[in-house]
Design an enzyme around this catalytic site. Structure first.
Site, PDB file in Angstrom:
ATOM      1  N   ASP A   1      -7.679 -36.050  64.856  1.00 53.07           N
ATOM      2  CA  ASP A   1      -7.879 -34.602  64.957  1.00 53.07           C
ATOM      3  C   ASP A   1      -8.017 -33.965  63.571  1.00 53.07           C
ATOM      4  O   ASP A   1      -7.501 -34.493  62.585  1.00 53.07           O
ATOM      5  CB  ASP A   1      -6.692 -33.983  65.721  1.00 53.07           C
ATOM      6  CG  ASP A   1      -7.009 -32.581  66.231  1.00 53.07           C
ATOM      7  OD1 ASP A   1      -8.185 -32.197  66.246  1.00 53.07           O
ATOM      8  OD2 ASP A   1      -6.055 -31.876  66.623  1.00 53.07           O
ATOM      9  N   GLY A   2      -8.705 -32.848  63.525  1.00 50.38           N
ATOM     10  CA  GLY A   2      -8.790 -32.071  62.285  1.00 50.38           C
ATOM     11  C   GLY A   2     -10.141 -32.141  61.583  1.00 50.38           C
ATOM     12  O   GLY A   2     -10.289 -31.647  60.468  1.00 50.38           O
TER      13      GLY A   2
ATOM     14  N   HIS B   1     -17.094 -34.248  61.566  1.00 50.73           N
ATOM     15  CA  HIS B   1     -17.226 -35.362  62.520  1.00 50.73           C
ATOM     16  C   HIS B   1     -17.930 -36.551  61.856  1.00 50.73           C
ATOM     17  O   HIS B   1     -17.574 -37.701  62.086  1.00 50.73           O
ATOM     18  CB  HIS B   1     -18.012 -34.915  63.759  1.00 50.73           C
ATOM     19  CG  HIS B   1     -17.325 -33.821  64.531  1.00 50.73           C
ATOM     20  ND1 HIS B   1     -15.995 -33.870  64.854  1.00 50.73           N
ATOM     21  CD2 HIS B   1     -17.783 -32.645  65.033  1.00 50.73           C
ATOM     22  CE1 HIS B   1     -15.661 -32.772  65.526  1.00 50.73           C
ATOM     23  NE2 HIS B   1     -16.728 -32.017  65.642  1.00 50.73           N
TER      24      HIS B   1
ATOM     25  N   LEU C   1      -9.262 -57.914  66.664  1.00 56.16           N
ATOM     26  CA  LEU C   1      -8.824 -56.580  67.086  1.00 56.16           C
ATOM     27  C   LEU C   1      -9.631 -56.040  68.267  1.00 56.16           C
ATOM     28  O   LEU C   1     -10.863 -56.104  68.272  1.00 56.16           O
ATOM     29  CB  LEU C   1      -8.979 -55.617  65.900  1.00 56.16           C
ATOM     30  CG  LEU C   1      -8.618 -54.163  66.185  1.00 56.16           C
ATOM     31  CD1 LEU C   1      -7.137 -53.936  65.976  1.00 56.16           C
ATOM     32  CD2 LEU C   1      -9.408 -53.218  65.299  1.00 56.16           C
TER      33      LEU C   1
HETATM   34  C1  IPE Z   1      -7.860 -34.001  71.034  1.00 54.25           C
HETATM   35  O1  IPE Z   1      -8.174 -33.094  70.039  1.00 54.25           O
HETATM   36  C2  IPE Z   1      -9.066 -34.775  71.433  1.00 54.25           C
HETATM   37  C3  IPE Z   1      -9.595 -35.705  70.442  1.00 54.25           C
HETATM   38  C4  IPE Z   1      -9.088 -35.947  69.274  1.00 54.25           C
HETATM   39  C5  IPE Z   1     -10.768 -36.416  70.834  1.00 54.25           C
HETATM   40  P1  IPE Z   1      -8.559 -31.575  70.383  1.00 54.25           P
HETATM   41  O2  IPE Z   1      -8.825 -30.920  69.092  1.00 54.25           O
HETATM   42  O3  IPE Z   1      -9.609 -31.531  71.402  1.00 54.25           O
HETATM   43  O4  IPE Z   1      -7.208 -31.074  71.049  1.00 54.25           O
HETATM   44  P2  IPE Z   1      -6.574 -29.616  71.137  1.00 54.25           P
HETATM   45  O5  IPE Z   1      -7.668 -28.692  71.587  1.00 54.25           O
HETATM   46  O6  IPE Z   1      -6.083 -29.278  69.774  1.00 54.25           O
HETATM   47  O7  IPE Z   1      -5.478 -29.776  72.113  1.00 54.25           O
HETATM   48  C1  IPE Z   2     -11.253 -34.018  66.282  1.00 54.39           C
HETATM   49  O1  IPE Z   2     -11.438 -32.981  65.402  1.00 54.39           O
HETATM   50  C2  IPE Z   2     -12.552 -34.526  66.860  1.00 54.39           C
HETATM   51  C3  IPE Z   2     -12.725 -34.212  68.285  1.00 54.39           C
HETATM   52  C4  IPE Z   2     -11.895 -33.579  69.047  1.00 54.39           C
HETATM   53  C5  IPE Z   2     -13.976 -34.642  68.882  1.00 54.39           C
HETATM   54  P1  IPE Z   2     -11.646 -31.486  65.881  1.00 54.39           P
HETATM   55  O2  IPE Z   2     -13.090 -31.267  66.095  1.00 54.39           O
HETATM   56  O3  IPE Z   2     -10.783 -31.176  67.034  1.00 54.39           O
HETATM   57  O4  IPE Z   2     -11.179 -30.678  64.604  1.00 54.39           O
HETATM   58  P2  IPE Z   2     -10.283 -29.382  64.578  1.00 54.39           P
HETATM   59  O5  IPE Z   2      -9.045 -29.698  65.359  1.00 54.39           O
HETATM   60  O6  IPE Z   2     -11.082 -28.298  65.215  1.00 54.39           O
HETATM   61  O7  IPE Z   2     -10.013 -29.145  63.140  1.00 54.39           O
HETATM   62 MG    MG Z   3      -8.890 -30.507  67.203  1.00 53.94          MG
END
Ligand code: IPE
Ligand code: IPE
Ligand code: MG
Length: 255
Positions: A35-36, A52, A146
């Site tokens: 995430d992030g 991404h 893996l």
């Molecule tokens: C969870 O992250 C899904 C993935 C990492 C693929 P999100 O960014 O979608 O989750 P929320 O919205 O913070 O719960």
């Molecule tokens: C995780 O990063 C990737 C996916 C959920 C596909 P995010 O796209 O959720 O990034 P943030 O959380 O908005 O920073």
């Molecule tokens: Mg996110």
């Protein structure tokens, strides 16, 4: 000069961490909520998709390092059943990443003996993404290193619902009796049935929630959260998480 110094400090740290890490107690199965990406990009004044793209490169590094450490399975949350709510161009960009990733790295994954798999709902995923993923699964199915398991269009409640549906059908057919339903049997209906539960879950970006990820499988998993955004995740972050895992006392309800 300064660069040299920084590198020196870095490599000293790496050596120190590698010594501290008990290679005989590395988790068998690690799951990561990557995430992030969006916030990483925003911080740099870039569009979310740049995050991404960068995140995809990190996947490669983490797979390589996890494999070297002797991790048996790595489940990566790549796209949730809730992520369809995002703007269409972003969803389209993310859906092109598996194809891009595999086009670039499949030969390397094959060489490294990695076995590619997926969990999640196939329906809804674009045909070109499915094609790329199917090819990777097919071409790596005999690999014994893996297991790289992508959670793609994955939602835990979807998975559990499907398991219950399938199990009910088998009860209706008479192949299973209601009295025989137990935890092991339910587990066998989950998409991770032959991988086992993760010993360690990592979530990046500072969010402290599961976001519909592996609710059944994480019952006794060690959870580790970091503020690091996924594109900044490194070998060192992975080792930090494993070190913390090794420091924890796992009691499973015992004493
Ligand atoms: C969870 O992250 C899904 C993935 C990492 C693929 P999100 O960014 O979608 O989750 P929320 O919205 O913070 O719960
Ligand atoms: C995780 O990063 C990737 C996916 C959920 C596909 P995010 O796209 O959720 O990034 P943030 O959380 O908005 O920073
Ligand atoms: Mg996110």
């Amino acid at each position: 000069m300064l660069n040299k110094l920084v590198n020196l400090t870095k490599s000293n740290k790496e050596t120190k961490d590698s010594i501290e890490l008990d290679r005989s107690r590395v988790p068998n199965h690690i799951a990561i909520i990557m995430d992030g990406n969006g916030r990483w990009a925003k911080k740099r004044g870039l569009p979310r998709i740049a995050g991404h793209r960068e995140g995809m490169k990190v996947v490669r590094k983490v797979v390589k390092h996890a494999n070297e450490l002797g991790v048996h399975a790595l489940t990566l949350y790549a796209f949730s059943t809730e992520n369809w709510k995002r703007p269409k161009p972003e969803v389209e960009f993310i859906m092109k990443l598996p194809e891009q990733f595999l086009l670039t790295y499949l030969p390397e994954l094959i060489k490294e003996n990695v076995q590619v798999r997926t969990i999640g709902q196939r329906e809804g995923i674009p045909a070109y993404t499915q094609k790329a993923v199917n090819e990777a699964i097919e071409r790596t199915k005999h690999n014994s290193g893996l297991v790289l398991n992508f959670a793609l269009n994955y939602g835990s409640r979807y998975e559990i619902t499907e398991a219950v549906r399938q199990l009910s059908k088998d009860v209706e057919k008479g192949t299973i009796r209601a009295e025989d339903v137990n935890e092991k049997l339910i587990g066998s209906y989950m998409m991770t049935n032959d991988i086992g539960d993760p010993e360690l879950l990592i979530r990046t970006s500072g969010e402290i929630r599961l976001s519909n990820f592996m609710l059944w499988q994480l019952a006794y998993t060690e959870l580790w959260f970091t503020d690091v955004y996924w594109p900044d995740f490194s070998k060192e972050t992975l080792e930090e998480a494993i070190l913390e895992y090794q420091r924890r006392g796992r009691r499973f309800g015992g004493v």
